[in-house]
Motif scaffolding. Structure first.
Motif, PDB file in Angstrom:
ATOM      1  N   TYR A   1      25.451  57.447  36.431  1.00 41.32           N
ATOM      2  CA  TYR A   1      25.820  58.322  35.323  1.00 41.32           C
ATOM      3  C   TYR A   1      25.641  57.598  33.989  1.00 41.32           C
ATOM      4  O   TYR A   1      24.999  58.116  33.067  1.00 41.32           O
TER       5      TYR A   1
ATOM      6  N   THR B   1      32.333  56.483  45.215  1.00 42.29           N
ATOM      7  CA  THR B   1      33.757  56.535  45.541  1.00 42.29           C
ATOM      8  C   THR B   1      34.044  57.281  46.838  1.00 42.29           C
ATOM      9  O   THR B   1      35.147  57.204  47.347  1.00 42.29           O
ATOM     10  N   ARG B   2      33.060  57.994  47.370  1.00 41.79           N
ATOM     11  CA  ARG B   2      33.268  58.743  48.609  1.00 41.79           C
ATOM     12  C   ARG B   2      32.273  58.301  49.660  1.00 41.79           C
ATOM     13  O   ARG B   2      31.120  57.981  49.343  1.00 41.79           O
TER      14      ARG B   2
ATOM     15  N   ASP C   1      26.690  58.197  41.125  1.00 38.84           N
ATOM     16  CA  ASP C   1      27.964  57.510  40.943  1.00 38.84           C
ATOM     17  C   ASP C   1      28.128  57.148  39.468  1.00 38.84           C
ATOM     18  O   ASP C   1      27.300  57.523  38.626  1.00 38.84           O
ATOM     19  N   HIS C   2      29.197  56.424  39.154  1.00 38.27           N
ATOM     20  CA  HIS C   2      29.480  56.105  37.748  1.00 38.27           C
ATOM     21  C   HIS C   2      28.391  55.232  37.139  1.00 38.27           C
ATOM     22  O   HIS C   2      28.041  55.392  35.963  1.00 38.27           O
TER      23      HIS C   2
ATOM     24  N   ARG D   1      28.589  63.754  39.221  1.00 31.73           N
ATOM     25  CA  ARG D   1      29.223  62.491  39.601  1.00 31.73           C
ATOM     26  C   ARG D   1      30.553  62.719  40.304  1.00 31.73           C
ATOM     27  O   ARG D   1      30.776  62.209  41.413  1.00 31.73           O
ATOM     28  N   ASP D   2      31.434  63.473  39.686  1.00 34.06           N
ATOM     29  CA  ASP D   2      32.820  63.560  40.153  1.00 34.06           C
ATOM     30  C   ASP D   2      33.032  64.572  41.265  1.00 34.06           C
ATOM     31  O   ASP D   2      33.878  64.365  42.146  1.00 34.06           O
ATOM     32  N   ARG D   3      32.307  65.679  41.232  1.00 33.07           N
ATOM     33  CA  ARG D   3      32.562  66.756  42.186  1.00 33.07           C
ATOM     34  C   ARG D   3      31.544  66.815  43.312  1.00 33.07           C
ATOM     35  O   ARG D   3      31.902  67.021  44.476  1.00 33.07           O
TER      36      ARG D   3
ATOM     37  N   GLU E   1      28.612  65.003  34.490  1.00 38.12           N
ATOM     38  CA  GLU E   1      29.917  64.533  34.961  1.00 38.12           C
ATOM     39  C   GLU E   1      30.288  65.191  36.286  1.00 38.12           C
ATOM     40  O   GLU E   1      30.833  64.534  37.181  1.00 38.12           O
ATOM     41  N   GLU E   2      29.986  66.481  36.440  1.00 43.57           N
ATOM     42  CA  GLU E   2      30.307  67.177  37.687  1.00 43.57           C
ATOM     43  C   GLU E   2      29.437  66.688  38.840  1.00 43.57           C
ATOM     44  O   GLU E   2      29.897  66.610  39.985  1.00 43.57           O
TER      45      GLU E   2
END
Length: 481
Positions: free
Chosen positions: A221, A471-472, A217-218, A210-212, A207-208
């Protein structure tokens, strides 16, 4: 001693960086003197104690060390050379590091502004920093002989399996207490050589990533987590320092804690068995071996990954994870994949399309009984997915360093004399992986664990507008076609 000024923050590549605080100078002859006093005090205090735990011994050393350092400070004050509280703390940290940590290397391990370290001899210390810059560090010993003695003690005290650095064993590869990887060369070079690679994302979860950290990406993941759950055999490939081990470790942490599995490593690096008692991971590490070589060219007691791979199939587990395949162990690894599910490993490859070539090259080093065709057939039968991690390092031109998954390739067996593959995820406009095709070989297995690959269809049909679920933005200097 005057208080150190707060370091001014620096803006670089869109991020705020804080320079490391100035280090207090230490007289290591004093550190050794105080360490000897603490050691003597511990020996007397624990003379009649049995089964003392390492944590209690360290806690007692901290307490005794604080008293001994305070006595030293009082004596220096009486002599007109006062020692500040900050210097007292630095002395105590150095004493404890010498007894339980990595000695004079500990300050480098504790510094978050240092990523990797190259050392040649006791006094040539090159520090690598997160922004790509390098600086010269302080000596790590007073002489090359002292450096070797420190490394020998460290190998005996820290390594979970016996490690030795000597004239008959001039190479050392081991994990340090903080999870960093240390490689040492001795006698084969004019001066001792030490390389320390620090793992900044040692505990990162999927998860990290992906998110951090933006490594996946999702969509990736979901796909990778479900592929792992379905029992797909996954090979993670890429260049050195591209994030292969980080991704493998994160995937390993998604395995349910109640499921037993095996990790097999040349030198422990994954750390999936820690904390001890929290899961059912059977962590196996190669043994170095000592003494004379036998007729097969092995030392007494030596156990390689190649030697241990067959026993893993008799320990009643489904998954075997090999930290890195870089030699003859590739063949038993492929054989294990052909009869098991959920196996994972990493391999070095310059490009995603060269992974099969890397497999063949390693397999052909196994011996005359393994040829290129047989190696390809084992790979085609045993591997389900190849995940390629890419690294873009533009720090030299004022950019950043980016690590991400660029490919997920499904291996679909052999057709005539070639391996059939499907690029499920491939490079999008900026090089990061976006959906390209639906899986075929593992499609039913994915659906059995609740993953419907058809959720990728809309992205695939988007064609040139397919940017996945990133997302980025990926801010790179070089324009990518």
């Amino acid at each position: 001693m005057p208080q150190q000024p707060e370091p001014e923050p620096v803006r670089h590549n869109g991020h705020t960086h804080f320079p490391p605080p100035a280090k207090l100078p230490l007289d290591y002859s004093v550190v050794r003197l105080l360490q000897n006093r603490v050691t003597d005090a511990l020996t007397n205090l624990l003379a009649d104690s049995a089964n003392v735990t390492p944590s209690y011994r360290r806690e007692l050393a901290q307490r005794v060390g604080r008293e001994i350092v305070a006595d030293y400070s009082r004596a220096m004050a009486h002599a007109g050379q006062p020692v500040s509280p900050a210097q007292e703390n630095a002395l105590l940290d150095a004493v404890v590091a010498g007894m339980f940590g990595a000695g004079r290397l500990q300050r480098l391990l504790d510094d978050p502004h240092i990523t990797n370290v190259h050392i040649i001899g006791c006094d040539q210390v090159l520090l690598h920093h997160p922004d790509g810059s390098r600086s010269i560090g302080d000596p790590v010993a007073d002489s090359d002989d002292e450096l070797i003695s420190m490394l020998q003690v460290l190998a005996m005290r820290v390594a979970a399996t016996e490690r030795q650095l000597s004239e008959s064993n001039p190479e050392l590869d081991m994990q340090l207490p903080d999870g960093s990887r240390m490689t040492v060369l001795y006698k084969v070079s004019p001066r001792p050589v030490v390389y320390i690679r620090k793992h900044t994302l040692f505990n990162a979860s999927l998860e990290e990533l992906r998110d951090r950290w933006g490594m996946i990406d999702h969509l990736l993941y979901r796909f990778l987590a479900k592929a792992l759950e379905s029992g797909a055999n996954i090979m993670i490939a890429g260049l050195a320092a591209s994030g292969k081990t980080t991704l493998l470790r994160a995937l390993g942490r998604t395995i349910p804690a109640a499921e037993p599995y095996i990790t097999l490593e040349e030198s422990r690096e994954l750390g999936l068995h820690e904390p001890v008692g929290a899961n059912w991971v059977i962590s196996l590490e190669a043994l170095q071996g000592h003494g004379e070589y036998d007729a097969n060219g092995k030392r007494r007691g030596e156990k390689t990954l190649h030697d241990m791979m067959p026993i893993t199939q008799r320990l009643g587990v489904r998954r075997v994870i090999v930290g890195e395949t870089r030699g003859r162990e590739i063949v038993p690894m492929l054989r294990a994949m052909t009869v098991s599910r959920g196996a994972m490993c990493t391999i070095h490859a310059r490009q995603a399309r060269e992974v099969m070539d890397s497999i063949v090259q390693l397999a052909c080093s196994y011996g005359n009984d393994i040829g290129a065709d047989q190696a390809l057939r084992m790979a085609a039968q045993g591997i389900d997915l190849i995940v390629y991690t890419a690294v873009v390092d533009e720090r030299a031109i004022g950019g950043g360093e980016h690590r991400f998954v660029s490919h997920v390739i499904e291996v679909g067996g052999m057709r005539e004399d070639r391996v059939v593959t499907t690029t499920i995820f491939g490079p999008g406009p900026d090089g990061r992986a976006v959906p390209k095709h639906l899986p075929e070989r593992i499609r039913d297995d994915l659906m059995d664990v609740g993953y419907d690959p058809r959720e990728l269809v809309a992205y695939i049909e988007a064609g040139a507008n397919n940017r996945g679920a990133w997302t980025r933005e990926l801010h790179t200097k070089r324009v990518r076609k």
